[in-house]
Scaffold this active site. Structure first.
Site, PDB file in Angstrom:
ATOM      1  N   VAL A   6       0.543  -1.711  -0.006  1.00 35.98           N
ATOM      2  CA  VAL A   6      -0.168  -0.214   0.098  1.00 35.98           C
ATOM      3  C   VAL A   6       0.756   1.468  -0.049  1.00 35.98           C
ATOM      4  CG1 VAL A   6      -1.881   1.359   1.414  1.00 35.98           C
ATOM      5  CG2 VAL A   6      -1.808  -0.829   1.122  1.00 35.98           C
TER       6      VAL A   6
ATOM      7  N   TYR B 248      -2.788 -10.795  15.809  1.00 40.36           N
ATOM      8  CA  TYR B 248      -2.526  -9.385  14.457  1.00 40.36           C
ATOM      9  C   TYR B 248      -4.493  -8.671  14.877  1.00 40.36           C
ATOM     10  CZ  TYR B 248      -3.085  -7.840   9.539  1.00 40.36           C
ATOM     11  OH  TYR B 248      -3.289  -6.597   8.868  1.00 40.36           O
TER      12      TYR B 248
ATOM     13  N   TRP C 138      -7.405  -8.931   2.186  1.00 39.98           N
ATOM     14  CA  TRP C 138      -7.282  -9.639   0.685  1.00 39.98           C
ATOM     15  C   TRP C 138      -6.344  -8.366   0.424  1.00 39.98           C
ATOM     16  CZ3 TRP C 138     -10.511 -13.989  -0.776  1.00 39.98           C
ATOM     17  CH2 TRP C 138     -11.721 -14.802   0.579  1.00 39.98           C
TER      18      TRP C 138
HETATM   19  N1  LIG Z   1      -2.016  -7.154   3.219  1.00 37.52           N
HETATM   20  C1  LIG Z   1      -3.392  -7.336   3.326  1.00 37.52           C
HETATM   21  O1  LIG Z   1      -4.139  -7.926   2.882  1.00 37.52           O
HETATM   22  C2  LIG Z   1      -4.234  -6.704   4.404  1.00 37.52           C
HETATM   23  C3  LIG Z   1      -5.541  -6.662   4.455  1.00 37.52           C
HETATM   24  C4  LIG Z   1      -6.164  -5.884   5.311  1.00 37.52           C
HETATM   25  C5  LIG Z   1      -5.925  -4.174   6.325  1.00 37.52           C
HETATM   26  N2  LIG Z   1      -4.249  -4.770   5.100  1.00 37.52           N
HETATM   27  C6  LIG Z   1      -3.181  -3.075   6.228  1.00 37.52           C
HETATM   28  O2  LIG Z   1      -3.809  -2.415   5.041  1.00 37.52           O
HETATM   29  C7  LIG Z   1      -1.655  -1.909   5.911  1.00 37.52           C
HETATM   30  C8  LIG Z   1      -0.741  -1.835   4.674  1.00 37.52           C
HETATM   31  O3  LIG Z   1      -0.377  -3.835   4.606  1.00 37.52           O
HETATM   32  P1  LIG Z   1       0.520  -4.167   3.252  1.00 37.52           P
HETATM   33  O4  LIG Z   1      -0.612  -4.946   2.622  1.00 37.52           O
HETATM   34  O5  LIG Z   1       0.902  -2.900   2.253  1.00 37.52           O
HETATM   35  O6  LIG Z   1       1.604  -4.861   3.539  1.00 37.52           O
HETATM   36  P2  LIG Z   1       3.264  -5.001   4.043  1.00 37.52           P
HETATM   37  O7  LIG Z   1       3.374  -4.544   2.617  1.00 37.52           O
HETATM   38  O8  LIG Z   1       2.976  -5.684   4.733  1.00 37.52           O
HETATM   39  O9  LIG Z   1       3.988  -3.554   4.319  1.00 37.52           O
HETATM   40  C9  LIG Z   1       3.688  -3.024   6.008  1.00 37.52           C
HETATM   41  C10 LIG Z   1       4.899  -2.157   5.471  1.00 37.52           C
HETATM   42  O10 LIG Z   1       5.497  -1.883   6.706  1.00 37.52           O
HETATM   43  C11 LIG Z   1       6.873  -2.005   7.433  1.00 37.52           C
HETATM   44  N3  LIG Z   1       6.601  -1.935   8.612  1.00 37.52           N
HETATM   45  C12 LIG Z   1       6.726  -3.528   9.215  1.00 37.52           C
HETATM   46  N4  LIG Z   1       7.149  -3.154  10.411  1.00 37.52           N
HETATM   47  C13 LIG Z   1       7.927  -1.607  10.714  1.00 37.52           C
HETATM   48  C14 LIG Z   1       8.510  -0.595  11.347  1.00 37.52           C
HETATM   49  N5  LIG Z   1       8.851  -1.167  12.965  1.00 37.52           N
HETATM   50  N6  LIG Z   1       8.151   0.215  10.631  1.00 37.52           N
HETATM   51  C15 LIG Z   1       8.606   0.592   9.905  1.00 37.52           C
HETATM   52  N7  LIG Z   1       7.542   0.322   9.189  1.00 37.52           N
HETATM   53  C16 LIG Z   1       7.412  -1.016   9.686  1.00 37.52           C
HETATM   54  C17 LIG Z   1       7.360  -3.328   7.073  1.00 37.52           C
HETATM   55  O11 LIG Z   1       8.435  -2.700   6.430  1.00 37.52           O
HETATM   56  P3  LIG Z   1       9.427  -4.847   6.490  1.00 37.52           P
HETATM   57  O12 LIG Z   1       9.242  -5.279   4.816  1.00 37.52           O
HETATM   58  O13 LIG Z   1       9.961  -3.986   6.343  1.00 37.52           O
HETATM   59  O14 LIG Z   1       8.974  -5.354   7.451  1.00 37.52           O
HETATM   60  C18 LIG Z   1       6.204  -3.058   4.927  1.00 37.52           C
HETATM   61  O15 LIG Z   1       6.937  -1.826   4.010  1.00 37.52           O
HETATM   62  C19 LIG Z   1      -1.581  -1.883   6.950  1.00 37.52           C
HETATM   63  O16 LIG Z   1      -2.286  -1.699   8.243  1.00 37.52           O
HETATM   64  C20 LIG Z   1      -2.637  -3.389   6.818  1.00 37.52           C
HETATM   65  O17 LIG Z   1      -2.345  -3.914   8.302  1.00 37.52           O
HETATM   66  C21 LIG Z   1      -4.032  -5.713   5.272  1.00 37.52           C
END
Ligand SMILES: NC(=O)c1ccc[n+]([C@@H]2O[C@H](COP(=O)([O-])OP(=O)(O)OC[C@H]3O[C@@H](n4cnc5c(N)ncnc54)[C@H](OP(=O)(O)O)[C@@H]3O)[C@@H](O)[C@H]2O)c1
Length: 300
Positions: free
Chosen positions: A15, A127, A152
């Site tokens: 995202v 989570y 998702w």
């Molecule tokens: N993915 C899904 O299916 C899903 C579903 C529902 C809601 N969401 C929500 O949508 C949002 C975006 O998710 P996404 O899919 O983009 O996830 P993502 O691809 O896993 O990205 C999350 C990012 O946060 C970083 N991060 C982790 N720990 C951190 C820390 N201590 N300080 C700073 N950055 C940190 C990660 O870095 P590293 O790679 O270094 O760990 C990664 O770049 C999140 O809030 C997630 O909970 C996601």
């Protein structure tokens, strides 16, 4: 506000990247990854926000390893549960808009039909619990915030179901995929487009004072499908991304695919509140999937 200063956390995530690309050109962007802004450190968050003084904070950073969180509660809670509250406090002090993303996993999946924002939360996993704690922390602070619960999520890059299925589809003749969990696959691109439309509207005053819009909203692509149905759609729609043959996809039950974290059976979220308040609707999941598959095909 002609060119707002926009700080994006988790800038290397699915995202985060989509947001940087969507806001590029119309905002002064400060993309922060874990190295430049560690969300597990409240001091770093406060210092960075004080130094940057953004107009908008897009909190795309999160601890997203759903199964690993079961054995790493403390770090998941720090990043997902406590950091959002610190961001909200600082945002409120400097008058910045805080946009935060949360998840369908705050629900237990037991409802028959799409979940609405006011439905009772009951996370089944660490989570989900940590993400709910983050939402609660923001709501307790108040101020100019938007919480978007999504589900998702995938993108042409990153760790996600679509890329995993394409890889397994090239390697195997047949796959077993869970068929009794349903939800709305949502692309990071659609989330970024909707976030842009809503946040620019908020900054221009289009939606009135913050008391009119600061709240929690569901934001997913339209429709719903099971993981198994999604896997079949990926293979049907992207034959060019496979190894010259369609793998067969066998439906299995969640109980046949045990994971450390329990997941909701029905994750489908109603987007009516978002549409009603902001006039914003994300594409249906099939259309959004085609867009990602097209972008992957163009890279090959
Ligand atoms: N993915 C899904 O299916 C899903 C579903 C529902 C809601 N969401 C929500 O949508 C949002 C975006 O998710 P996404 O899919 O983009 O996830 P993502 O691809 O896993 O990205 C999350 C990012 O946060 C970083 N991060 C982790 N720990 C951190 C820390 N201590 N300080 C700073 N950055 C940190 C990660 O870095 P590293 O790679 O270094 O760990 C990664 O770049 C999140 O809030 C997630 O909970 C996601």
């Amino acid at each position: 506000m002609s060119r707002p200063r926009v700080l994006v956390t988790g800038a290397d995530g699915q995202v985060g990247r989509a947001l940087l690309s969507e806001f590029a050109g119309s905002a002064e962007l400060i993309g922060c990854n874990r190295q430049t802004l560690d969300l597990s450190s409240p001091d770093q968050i406060r210092a960075r926000l004080l130094a940057v003084k953004p107009d908008v904070i897009l909190n795309a950073g999160a601890y997203t390893a759903v199964d690993r969180a079961e054995s790493e509660r403390e770090i998941a809670m720090a990043i997902n549960g406590r950091a959002p509250g610190v961001l909200a406090e600082e945002a409120r002090k400097i008058g910045a808009l805080l946009v935060h993303y949360s998840t369908d996993y705050v629900f237990d999946g037991s409802k028959n039909g799409p979940w609405v924002e006011e439905d009772r939360t009951n996370p089944l996993s660490v989570y989900g619990e940590s993400k709910l704690a983050g939402e609660d922390a923001i709501r307790a602070v108040g101020g100019p915030y938007l919480i978007f619960r999504t589900s998702w999520v995938y993108a042409p890059e990153g760790k996600n179901f679509v890329l995993t299925m394409l890889r397994l589809g090239r390697e195997r003749d047949s796959l077993n995929v869970v068929d009794d969990q349903i939800g709305a696959p949502t692309t990071a691109g659609e989330l970024a487009r909707a976030t842009y439309a809503i946040s620019t509207g908020v900054l221009s005053g289009k939606f009135g004072p913050e008391t009119d819009w600061a709240a929690t909203y569901h934001m997913t692509c339209g429709g719903s499908v099971s993981w198994c149905g999604l896997a079949r759609s990926i293979f049907e729609r992207a034959p060019g991304l496979l190894a010259g043959r369609q793998p067969s996809v066998n439906p299995i039950k969640t109980s046949e695919y045990p994971t450390p974290a329990k997941r909701p059976l029905n994750s489908t979220l109603s987007n009516e509140k978002l549409q009603h308040k902001f006039g914003v609707k994300l594409a249906d999941w099939q259309q959004a999937l085609d867009e990602v598959l097209k972008s992957l095909a163009n890279r090959n």
